[in-house]
Motif scaffolding. Structure first.
Motif, PDB file in Angstrom:
ATOM      1  N   TYR A 108       0.819  -1.205   0.000  1.00 19.07           N
ATOM      2  CA  TYR A 108       0.000   0.000   0.000  1.00 19.07           C
ATOM      3  C   TYR A 108       0.854   1.257   0.000  1.00 19.07           C
ATOM      4  O   TYR A 108       1.981   1.267   0.492  1.00 19.07           O
ATOM      5  N   ASP A 109       0.286   2.329  -0.534  1.00 19.24           N
ATOM      6  CA  ASP A 109       0.802   3.683  -0.356  1.00 19.24           C
ATOM      7  C   ASP A 109       2.256   3.821  -0.781  1.00 19.24           C
ATOM      8  O   ASP A 109       3.145   4.072   0.045  1.00 19.24           O
ATOM      9  N   ILE A 110       2.482   3.670  -2.063  1.00 20.74           N
ATOM     10  CA  ILE A 110       3.829   3.761  -2.614  1.00 20.74           C
ATOM     11  C   ILE A 110       4.004   5.130  -3.282  1.00 20.74           C
ATOM     12  O   ILE A 110       3.099   5.608  -3.969  1.00 20.74           O
ATOM     13  N   TRP A 111       5.168   5.731  -3.073  1.00 25.46           N
ATOM     14  CA  TRP A 111       5.446   7.063  -3.614  1.00 25.46           C
ATOM     15  C   TRP A 111       6.674   7.042  -4.511  1.00 25.46           C
ATOM     16  O   TRP A 111       7.649   6.333  -4.228  1.00 25.46           O
ATOM     17  N   GLY A 112       6.625   7.877  -5.563  1.00 26.20           N
ATOM     18  CA  GLY A 112       7.782   8.093  -6.408  1.00 26.20           C
ATOM     19  C   GLY A 112       8.649   9.206  -5.833  1.00 26.20           C
ATOM     20  O   GLY A 112       8.310   9.825  -4.820  1.00 26.20           O
ATOM     21  N   GLN A 113       9.741   9.508  -6.516  1.00 26.25           N
ATOM     22  CA  GLN A 113      10.738  10.427  -5.979  1.00 26.25           C
ATOM     23  C   GLN A 113      10.431  11.884  -6.268  1.00 26.25           C
ATOM     24  O   GLN A 113      11.043  12.744  -5.676  1.00 26.25           O
ATOM     25  N   GLY A 114       9.518  12.206  -7.149  1.00 32.27           N
ATOM     26  CA  GLY A 114       9.175  13.582  -7.451  1.00 32.27           C
ATOM     27  C   GLY A 114       9.922  14.124  -8.650  1.00 32.27           C
ATOM     28  O   GLY A 114      11.068  13.740  -8.904  1.00 32.27           O
ATOM     29  N   THR A 115       9.257  15.037  -9.350  1.00 36.26           N
ATOM     30  CA  THR A 115       9.879  15.715 -10.482  1.00 36.26           C
ATOM     31  C   THR A 115       9.495  17.193 -10.416  1.00 36.26           C
ATOM     32  O   THR A 115       8.350  17.537 -10.138  1.00 36.26           O
ATOM     33  N   GLN A 116      10.476  18.057 -10.621  1.00 38.53           N
ATOM     34  CA  GLN A 116      10.273  19.495 -10.452  1.00 38.53           C
ATOM     35  C   GLN A 116       9.608  20.092 -11.683  1.00 38.53           C
ATOM     36  O   GLN A 116      10.061  19.875 -12.818  1.00 38.53           O
ATOM     37  N   VAL A 117       8.562  20.869 -11.437  1.00 38.57           N
ATOM     38  CA  VAL A 117       7.913  21.642 -12.490  1.00 38.57           C
ATOM     39  C   VAL A 117       8.028  23.115 -12.106  1.00 38.57           C
ATOM     40  O   VAL A 117       7.603  23.510 -11.025  1.00 38.57           O
ATOM     41  N   THR A 118       8.614  23.901 -12.990  1.00 44.67           N
ATOM     42  CA  THR A 118       8.774  25.331 -12.753  1.00 44.67           C
ATOM     43  C   THR A 118       8.136  26.097 -13.894  1.00 44.67           C
ATOM     44  O   THR A 118       8.485  25.882 -15.060  1.00 44.67           O
ATOM     45  N   VAL A 119       7.189  26.961 -13.541  1.00 44.64           N
ATOM     46  CA  VAL A 119       6.498  27.769 -14.546  1.00 44.64           C
ATOM     47  C   VAL A 119       6.920  29.220 -14.330  1.00 44.64           C
ATOM     48  O   VAL A 119       6.564  29.843 -13.331  1.00 44.64           O
ATOM     49  N   SER A 120       7.688  29.731 -15.278  1.00 42.65           N
ATOM     50  CA  SER A 120       8.241  31.070 -15.114  1.00 42.65           C
ATOM     51  C   SER A 120       8.621  31.644 -16.465  1.00 42.65           C
ATOM     52  O   SER A 120       9.025  30.916 -17.372  1.00 42.65           O
ATOM     53  N   SER A 121       8.496  32.939 -16.578  1.00 37.28           N
ATOM     54  CA  SER A 121       8.919  33.614 -17.803  1.00 37.28           C
ATOM     55  C   SER A 121      10.357  34.113 -17.660  1.00 37.28           C
ATOM     56  O   SER A 121      10.911  34.674 -18.615  1.00 37.28           O
TER      57      SER A 121
END
Length: 121
Positions: A108-121
């Motif tokens: 149960y309840d397995i998580w991945g390591q994450g990926t960064q999303v940056t929204v910027s001009s």
């Protein structure tokens, strides 16, 4: 099982990104899967969730802009993000509620390591 998230990056406001999350291991099935995000100084929040049959649900802040999908054969989940806003900037995590292995065991309840999303001009 391991969940590997990918597809993050830097994008301008109004742009698009597609995140992927692949589960590896001797998997028989995966129950609900979801995308979460955590911005600096904020708590982790649910972005979207999808059941094994494809039924989905979204946070109000992303409805109409993000689409969650999954390929049960590839054990992969996707998040198509359109019309991105600076407030979408966060680390995005994928999660699986329950994984059933070919052996019959489950986790149960397995998580991945994450990926960064940056929204910027």
């Amino acid at each position: 099982v391991q969940l590997q998230a990918s597809g993050g990056g830097l994008v301008q406001p109004g742009g698009s990104l597609r995140l992927s999350c692949t589960a590896s291991g001797n998997i028989a099935s995966i129950d609900s899967m979801g995308w979460y995000r955590q911005a600096p100084g904020k708590q982790r929040e649910l972005v979207a969730i999808i059941g094994s049959g494809g039924r989905d649900n979204y946070a109000d802040s992303v409805k109409g802009r993000f689409t969650i999908s999954r390929d049960n054969v590839k054990n992969t989940m996707y998040l198509q993000m359109n019309s991105l806003k600076p407030e979408d900037t966060a680390v995005y995590y994928c999660s699986a509620l329950k994984v059933v292995y070919a052996s019959g065991e489950y986790e149960y309840d397995i998580w991945g390591q994450g990926t960064q999303v940056t929204v910027s001009s």
